[in-house]
Design a protein around this motif. Sequence first.
Motif, mmCIF file in Angstrom:
data_model
loop_
_atom_site.group_PDB
_atom_site.id
_atom_site.type_symbol
_atom_site.label_atom_id
_atom_site.label_comp_id
_atom_site.label_asym_id
_atom_site.label_seq_id
_atom_site.Cartn_x
_atom_site.Cartn_y
_atom_site.Cartn_z
ATOM 1 N N SER A 1 -65.420 -8.580 -5.362
ATOM 2 C CA SER A 1 -65.000 -7.331 -4.716
ATOM 3 C C SER A 1 -63.520 -7.339 -4.348
ATOM 4 C CB SER A 1 -65.854 -7.078 -3.472
ATOM 5 O OG SER A 1 -65.789 -8.188 -2.589
ATOM 6 N N ALA A 2 -63.028 -8.466 -3.842
ATOM 7 C CA ALA A 2 -61.617 -8.514 -3.451
ATOM 8 C C ALA A 2 -60.721 -8.386 -4.682
ATOM 9 C CB ALA A 2 -61.324 -9.815 -2.710
ATOM 10 N N GLU A 3 -61.076 -9.113 -5.742
ATOM 11 C CA GLU A 3 -60.252 -9.096 -6.945
ATOM 12 C C GLU A 3 -60.302 -7.730 -7.635
ATOM 13 O OE1 GLU A 3 -61.320 -13.245 -5.971
ATOM 14 O OE2 GLU A 3 -62.414 -11.353 -6.097
ATOM 15 N N VAL A 4 -61.517 -7.177 -7.756
ATOM 16 C CA VAL A 4 -61.653 -5.875 -8.421
ATOM 17 C C VAL A 4 -60.972 -4.785 -7.597
ATOM 18 C CG1 VAL A 4 -63.293 -4.103 -9.166
ATOM 19 C CG2 VAL A 4 -63.762 -6.522 -9.633
ATOM 20 N N GLY A 5 -61.190 -4.826 -6.286
ATOM 21 C CA GLY A 5 -60.525 -3.846 -5.430
ATOM 22 C C GLY A 5 -59.013 -3.935 -5.516
ATOM 23 N N GLY A 6 -58.508 -5.165 -5.578
ATOM 24 C CA GLY A 6 -57.061 -5.355 -5.689
ATOM 25 C C GLY A 6 -56.505 -4.811 -6.986
ATOM 26 N N VAL A 7 -57.233 -5.028 -8.094
ATOM 27 C CA VAL A 7 -56.775 -4.521 -9.388
ATOM 28 C C VAL A 7 -56.716 -3.001 -9.384
ATOM 29 C CG1 VAL A 7 -57.468 -4.217 -11.797
ATOM 30 C CG2 VAL A 7 -57.444 -6.502 -10.795
ATOM 31 N N PHE A 8 -57.737 -2.361 -8.848
ATOM 32 C CA PHE A 8 -57.754 -0.896 -8.871
ATOM 33 C C PHE A 8 -56.725 -0.303 -7.906
ATOM 34 C CE2 PHE A 8 -61.550 -1.463 -11.329
ATOM 35 C CZ PHE A 8 -61.628 -0.315 -12.105
ATOM 36 N N LYS A 9 -56.423 -1.011 -6.839
ATOM 37 C CA LYS A 9 -55.369 -0.525 -5.946
ATOM 38 C C LYS A 9 -53.994 -0.665 -6.592
ATOM 39 C CE LYS A 9 -57.706 -1.322 -1.519
ATOM 40 N NZ LYS A 9 -57.753 -2.153 -0.286
ATOM 41 N N SER A 10 -53.783 -1.768 -7.287
ATOM 42 C CA SER A 10 -52.459 -1.996 -7.889
ATOM 43 C C SER A 10 -52.227 -1.139 -9.130
ATOM 44 C CB SER A 10 -52.304 -3.479 -8.265
ATOM 45 O OG SER A 10 -53.202 -3.837 -9.301
ATOM 46 N N THR A 11 -53.289 -0.554 -9.652
ATOM 47 C CA THR A 11 -53.141 0.279 -10.862
ATOM 48 C C THR A 11 -53.470 1.738 -10.567
ATOM 49 O OG1 THR A 11 -55.429 -0.223 -11.504
ATOM 50 C CG2 THR A 11 -53.697 -1.639 -12.417
ATOM 51 N N ILE A 12 -53.319 2.142 -9.315
ATOM 52 C CA ILE A 12 -53.726 3.493 -8.921
ATOM 53 C C ILE A 12 -53.007 4.575 -9.719
ATOM 54 C CG2 ILE A 12 -52.028 3.745 -7.049
ATOM 55 C CD1 ILE A 12 -54.386 4.976 -5.398
ATOM 56 N N ASP A 13 -51.773 4.298 -10.150
ATOM 57 C CA ASP A 13 -51.029 5.277 -10.954
ATOM 58 C C ASP A 13 -50.766 4.741 -12.365
ATOM 59 O OD1 ASP A 13 -49.335 3.293 -10.189
ATOM 60 O OD2 ASP A 13 -47.673 4.600 -9.588
ATOM 61 N N LYS A 14 -51.643 3.823 -12.814
ATOM 62 C CA LYS A 14 -51.470 3.221 -14.146
ATOM 63 C C LYS A 14 -52.792 3.289 -14.926
ATOM 64 C CE LYS A 14 -47.991 -0.080 -12.492
ATOM 65 N NZ LYS A 14 -47.699 -1.521 -12.279
ATOM 66 N N PRO A 15 -53.187 4.466 -15.340
ATOM 67 C CA PRO A 15 -54.463 4.580 -16.076
ATOM 68 C C PRO A 15 -54.477 3.753 -17.350
ATOM 69 C CG PRO A 15 -53.157 6.594 -16.254
ATOM 70 C CD PRO A 15 -52.505 5.764 -15.206
ATOM 71 N N GLU A 16 -53.291 3.543 -17.947
ATOM 72 C CA GLU A 16 -53.255 2.754 -19.174
ATOM 73 C C GLU A 16 -53.635 1.296 -18.913
ATOM 74 O OE1 GLU A 16 -49.150 2.931 -17.369
ATOM 75 O OE2 GLU A 16 -50.744 4.357 -17.844
ATOM 76 N N ARG B 1 -55.722 0.358 -16.407
ATOM 77 C CA ARG B 1 -57.164 0.379 -16.154
ATOM 78 C C ARG B 1 -57.933 0.462 -17.476
ATOM 79 N NH1 ARG B 1 -57.905 4.294 -10.783
ATOM 80 N NH2 ARG B 1 -56.882 2.856 -9.326
ATOM 81 N N ALA B 2 -57.412 1.255 -18.404
ATOM 82 C CA ALA B 2 -58.045 1.333 -19.725
ATOM 83 C C ALA B 2 -57.960 -0.018 -20.430
ATOM 84 C CB ALA B 2 -57.378 2.414 -20.563
ATOM 85 N N LEU B 3 -56.855 -0.730 -20.241
ATOM 86 C CA LEU B 3 -56.702 -2.061 -20.814
ATOM 87 C C LEU B 3 -57.747 -3.015 -20.248
ATOM 88 C CD1 LEU B 3 -54.605 -3.287 -22.834
ATOM 89 C CD2 LEU B 3 -53.411 -4.196 -20.823
ATOM 90 N N LEU B 4 -58.006 -2.900 -18.957
ATOM 91 C CA LEU B 4 -59.031 -3.717 -18.312
ATOM 92 C C LEU B 4 -60.405 -3.434 -18.925
ATOM 93 C CD1 LEU B 4 -60.307 -5.489 -16.102
ATOM 94 C CD2 LEU B 4 -60.147 -3.526 -14.555
ATOM 95 N N VAL B 5 -60.752 -2.159 -19.027
ATOM 96 C CA VAL B 5 -62.065 -1.796 -19.574
ATOM 97 C C VAL B 5 -62.190 -2.260 -21.020
ATOM 98 C CG1 VAL B 5 -63.580 0.127 -20.184
ATOM 99 C CG2 VAL B 5 -62.330 0.159 -18.013
ATOM 100 N N SER B 6 -61.164 -2.032 -21.809
ATOM 101 C CA SER B 6 -61.194 -2.462 -23.200
ATOM 102 C C SER B 6 -61.329 -3.979 -23.297
ATOM 103 C CB SER B 6 -59.921 -2.006 -23.917
ATOM 104 O OG SER B 6 -59.912 -2.436 -25.257
ATOM 105 N N GLY B 7 -60.635 -4.693 -22.420
ATOM 106 C CA GLY B 7 -60.718 -6.149 -22.430
ATOM 107 C C GLY B 7 -62.111 -6.662 -22.126
ATOM 108 N N LEU B 8 -62.841 -5.965 -21.257
ATOM 109 C CA LEU B 8 -64.205 -6.387 -20.923
ATOM 110 C C LEU B 8 -65.107 -6.336 -22.148
ATOM 111 C CD1 LEU B 8 -64.765 -4.475 -17.548
ATOM 112 C CD2 LEU B 8 -63.908 -6.797 -17.876
ATOM 113 N N PHE B 9 -64.935 -5.295 -22.958
ATOM 114 C CA PHE B 9 -65.815 -5.103 -24.106
ATOM 115 C C PHE B 9 -65.262 -5.712 -25.391
ATOM 116 C CE2 PHE B 9 -67.180 -1.735 -21.184
ATOM 117 C CZ PHE B 9 -68.542 -1.976 -21.170
#
Length: 662
Positions: free
Chosen positions: A268-283, A285-293
């Motif tokens: 939760s801390a790590e995921v929350g931190g990533v989404f806070k640091s990318t609040i204005d960086k949808p690209e 966040r998309a990189l994160l999702v793509s990396g998971l799959f």
Amino acid sequence: MIGNRDSRIVVAAGPVTMSGKQPLTVTDIAESELRVVRQAWVVRGTSTTSVPTASDAVDALSAESSGLAVLMGPAGYGKRTAGIRALWQVSRSRVAAGRPMKLKEIQPDWEDPSLPDMSLLPDAANTGYLLDVAAELSEWTAPGRAAAALVAHAEKLARIGSCLVVVADERSWPRDASLVPVGALVRAKDRPSAYLVARAHLEYLYGKPGRADWIAPETEVSPEGPAARLLREGSAPRDGARLASMLAAVDGSPESVKTALSEFQEWSAEVGGVFKSTIDKPEDRALLVSGLFHDGEDVLVIQDGARDLLGEKLVGTTVREILSGPDLSDRLIGVGAEVSGRRASFEYRPGYARAVLLHLWHQRADVHDPLLKWLDGVVSGKSGLRRLAPISDLLVELAITENDIRVIDKIKKWIDASSDEGHLLLIANVLTRAAEADELGPAVRVRLLNWAQDSSESVTQVVALVCQGDFAQHFPRQALVRLRHILGQEKRGPAVERAEAALRTMAAADNQLPRVWRAVIRWATETRSVAGHRAFLSLLNPESDPFVLQVMLAAAQRDTAIEDALVNGWSAALDNPVVHSECRTLIHQWAHARADGVVPRELVTDILNRVIARHLMSVPISALVIGEPGVSYDEAVIELRSDLRLPAQMSPFPTITGHKEG
């Protein structure tokens, strides 16, 4: 030789008869669950008071002529474990009298889960039964009638030294006092302390009392443990059990403990931190999702996947824009990936991918459909089939955790991507996991019923494969219903063949043949459906394994009703021209089994003589009796023909062609 073998195979298969109903499947309550209630039982709740659920259930089971305890309450209150504890205590109280109970779990394997047939409940003496229907009780269409039948069955059990614990949900059990004795209703009003559950498991289940201090709060003499703040007042007992299992498994190094704690918290801390640091960086966040799959893939593949998710082919159209900003590897590291050379992975953080997906599912509901649609493209791409296994695993975990059937529907859409055996087996294994999940399982089992009637050959093949594995062992009745639909397809194709194989596999499993036989002979002779005829002929085909045929013939030697049923099954199949080819094949297989000495010669001959008397003019029988012009027969068929009682007016075609007299 045949006689000596008969006794062994009948014992292995279970008694095959033509009378009575086959009760619901029962399994031993898992030893891991019994160890918990024996060695690590926690009676204290979130406050200092004790949790009386188990003791109240013991009182209910001990009431004169009752034998029933219905445990009601919210999810996460430990009802199932309390029910097992109650059964174990009642059994232990009888040890001195020499009457301990066997402890068994009943699988709710009704053909129609909305109308459970309580007459199928098992009734062995000196047995404590657990029936967990918390996930499907709300779908019962006549809960009052079902509850009354459960009460009546429990009273019957009480008379033979047995009892029944039913695990219900919070609201669906009928409240009519005239239906269920008030004393049999046990409400779980509090839950055992998750903190105490974790301590007890570490100390008594895993034998690591020192690690119990890792979850301890600060005291005057000791500092706070590293996991002290992970369990709260609202934590469920299963949370404590899960934390204990994770802490018990680490190697003790600070890094391993840190990883276990993060995994427990769903990162939760790590995921929350990533989404806070990318609040204005949808690209990013998309990189994160793509990396998971695309875990473990080339970073450029991950980048392309991210652009596809965003619907953008290229970000930055000028050299200046392309050269601006952080490097791709740094961006991936920033969202939690580990980059080595040209590849990026999240495997070093167990459960991180699942945690990110859960975050998206909760916080970004509007992305559900676009995400699943994007995954269609991933699966259908060049490396899609290779990625299907990890993607499906991730999605089925998400579906089970969120109890979200839409994810399962998406996996179903991927079935037609390939007819490859490995592809179909992979999806079948995923669906099996989902079908056996506690909360999601009932909905998935309904989907399997619908998909068994699907027009797609690949989809019905996958359902047949599901019904060939663990699902058939735990839910044999429901597996049979789904196989019946597949066997009833108009044309015989790969799905029908897989369904036949699944039926034979199921019948060969320990103690499953009686259930399979009753269903098949009913389909074949009462409903007279093509599904029943195919099932009958497939079940008795000894080509791949003679076991089932041997059991059935051994049973026929002991019970003439079984022999009559075999003759009737043959007659029903021969009345249906759709399966004449299969009839002809089975006759030849019986001839070979008879010649090889793996089945009783005289009994096989007698059964076929009775069949011939009824169906002399049917194509498969006439081919056996008089042969066909231009068709050569091997020695086993010729030998069988010579032993049959042939009508005097008929004779086989001559082996040497003569001339017609004028």
